[in-house]
Design an enzyme around this catalytic site. Sequence first.
Site, PDB file in Angstrom:
ATOM      1  N   LYS A  49       0.820  -1.213   0.000  1.00 24.81           N
ATOM      2  CA  LYS A  49       0.000   0.000   0.000  1.00 24.81           C
ATOM      3  C   LYS A  49       0.859   1.271   0.000  1.00 24.81           C
ATOM      4  CE  LYS A  49      -3.424  -2.819   0.006  1.00 24.81           C
ATOM      5  NZ  LYS A  49      -2.873  -4.071   0.502  1.00 24.81           N
ATOM      6  N   TYR A 263     -11.976 -14.268   3.302  1.00 26.98           N
ATOM      7  CA  TYR A 263     -10.984 -13.240   3.614  1.00 26.98           C
ATOM      8  C   TYR A 263     -10.552 -13.330   5.081  1.00 26.98           C
ATOM      9  CZ  TYR A 263      -8.828  -8.729   4.362  1.00 26.98           C
ATOM     10  OH  TYR A 263      -7.943  -7.734   4.698  1.00 26.98           O
ATOM     11  N   TYR A 289      -2.763 -12.654   3.101  1.00 28.32           N
ATOM     12  CA  TYR A 289      -2.468 -12.470   1.671  1.00 28.32           C
ATOM     13  C   TYR A 289      -1.307 -13.335   1.179  1.00 28.32           C
ATOM     14  CZ  TYR A 289      -5.307  -8.213   2.078  1.00 28.32           C
ATOM     15  OH  TYR A 289      -6.313  -7.327   2.300  1.00 28.32           O
TER      16      TYR A 289
HETATM   17  C1  LIG Z   1      -3.648  -5.357   0.320  1.00 29.68           C
HETATM   18  C2  LIG Z   1      -2.671  -6.467   0.264  1.00 29.68           C
HETATM   19  C3  LIG Z   1      -2.577  -7.307  -0.870  1.00 29.68           C
HETATM   20  C4  LIG Z   1      -3.522  -7.227  -2.025  1.00 29.68           C
HETATM   21  O1  LIG Z   1      -3.286  -6.127  -2.843  1.00 29.68           O
HETATM   22  P1  LIG Z   1      -4.501  -5.526  -3.686  1.00 29.68           P
HETATM   23  O2  LIG Z   1      -3.904  -4.402  -4.414  1.00 29.68           O
HETATM   24  O3  LIG Z   1      -5.537  -5.141  -2.664  1.00 29.68           O
HETATM   25  O4  LIG Z   1      -5.011  -6.600  -4.567  1.00 29.68           O
HETATM   26  C5  LIG Z   1      -1.608  -8.284  -0.882  1.00 29.68           C
HETATM   27  N1  LIG Z   1      -0.779  -8.455   0.160  1.00 29.68           N
HETATM   28  C6  LIG Z   1      -0.847  -7.696   1.267  1.00 29.68           C
HETATM   29  C7  LIG Z   1       0.089  -7.986   2.374  1.00 29.68           C
HETATM   30  C8  LIG Z   1      -1.788  -6.666   1.347  1.00 29.68           C
HETATM   31  O5  LIG Z   1      -1.845  -5.919   2.459  1.00 29.68           O
END
Ligand SMILES: *Cc1c(COP(=O)(O)O)cnc(C)c1O
Length: 330
Positions: A49, A263, A289
């Site tokens: 992010k 999720y 993730y």
């Molecule tokens: C938000 C996030 C993702 C996913 O990315 P997107 O752009 O939302 O698809 C992957 N890994 C981590 C650790 C994240 O925080």
Amino acid sequence: MTRLTAISNVVISHAPTPLEKLTNLSAALGVNIFVKRDDCTGLAGGGNKTRKLEYLLADAQNLGADTLVTIGGIQSNHARQTAAAAAKFSMGCELVLEDVEGTPKQDYYQNGNALINRLCHANTHLVPEGSTMDECVEQLLNKLNKQGKKPYFIPMGGSNELGSLGYVECAREIVQQTQQQDLSLDHIVVATGSGGTQAGLLAGFIAQKQTTPVLGICVSRSGAEQQHIVEPLLQQTLALLDLDRDLGIGHVHANGNYYGAGYGITTEQTREAIKRVAALEGILLDPVYTGKAMAGLIDLCEQGEFAQGQNILFIHTGGSQGLFAYQQEF
Ligand SMILES: *Cc1c(COP(=O)(O)O)cnc(C)c1O
């Protein structure tokens, strides 16, 4: 690409992040696994992010905003990086967060990302039962406006076309680094959620006329549903780059076989992948993730989908701060 530098005048991330080989994991799997270390972007623990926030922050500053507002789950890595960016740029930060059913409860509310949000002085608003996130955000924005504040709203995961530009930039780094290392990639694997990371990477590769396939491993929905989220975002990002939207058609590949019950809910395979990569490489993945994406990568290697000797790049998008909220599962 010159237009990109013009859009962002905010630099937060420690870029370029390293692109390195995971020697022990490669030996174990019989394929060459490389990792793009976007867990090392630097902002209160880093993660994907941060790159998006460079563009979103620039937009917020141009609009004269003084408060960042965003949304996510209680353990959102995006919320935590937004809180850290707000602190760095002396802005207010208001987080509208919701509980995620099926997650472990012992440390979920206070530890991990939630702890870091508090340290960065962000205000957290929990979505009350019976209310929606949208309603909460609307009420909050009204309240901030009445107080004379200038809020800037960032969507879930920072995933709009502006945020995706952060991953256009990452794609540029990857092309440069693979050229320097004389490395030819067969596949790129990335966790895909709100979609901006995959959309931005694809837009960046398309802009550079690179055709390495980018496989998104879904963290919360089926491959088909994920494709419906990422493809329009890819097209909007291409349009922002003054490229033909149609160039984005047919490039979004998403695999929905590894997200389990939903999720934020880990699977046995996720926990095994996290333990294995920590034990073999000293690299920390996360339960929401990258653990799922790595579980997918490992399984696809074992199934022979990724052939022996191929070069696979895993995008480490961060999130290990969330491990502390899930310690009871390990
Ligand atoms: C938000 C996030 C993702 C996913 O990315 P997107 O752009 O939302 O698809 C992957 N890994 C981590 C650790 C994240 O925080």
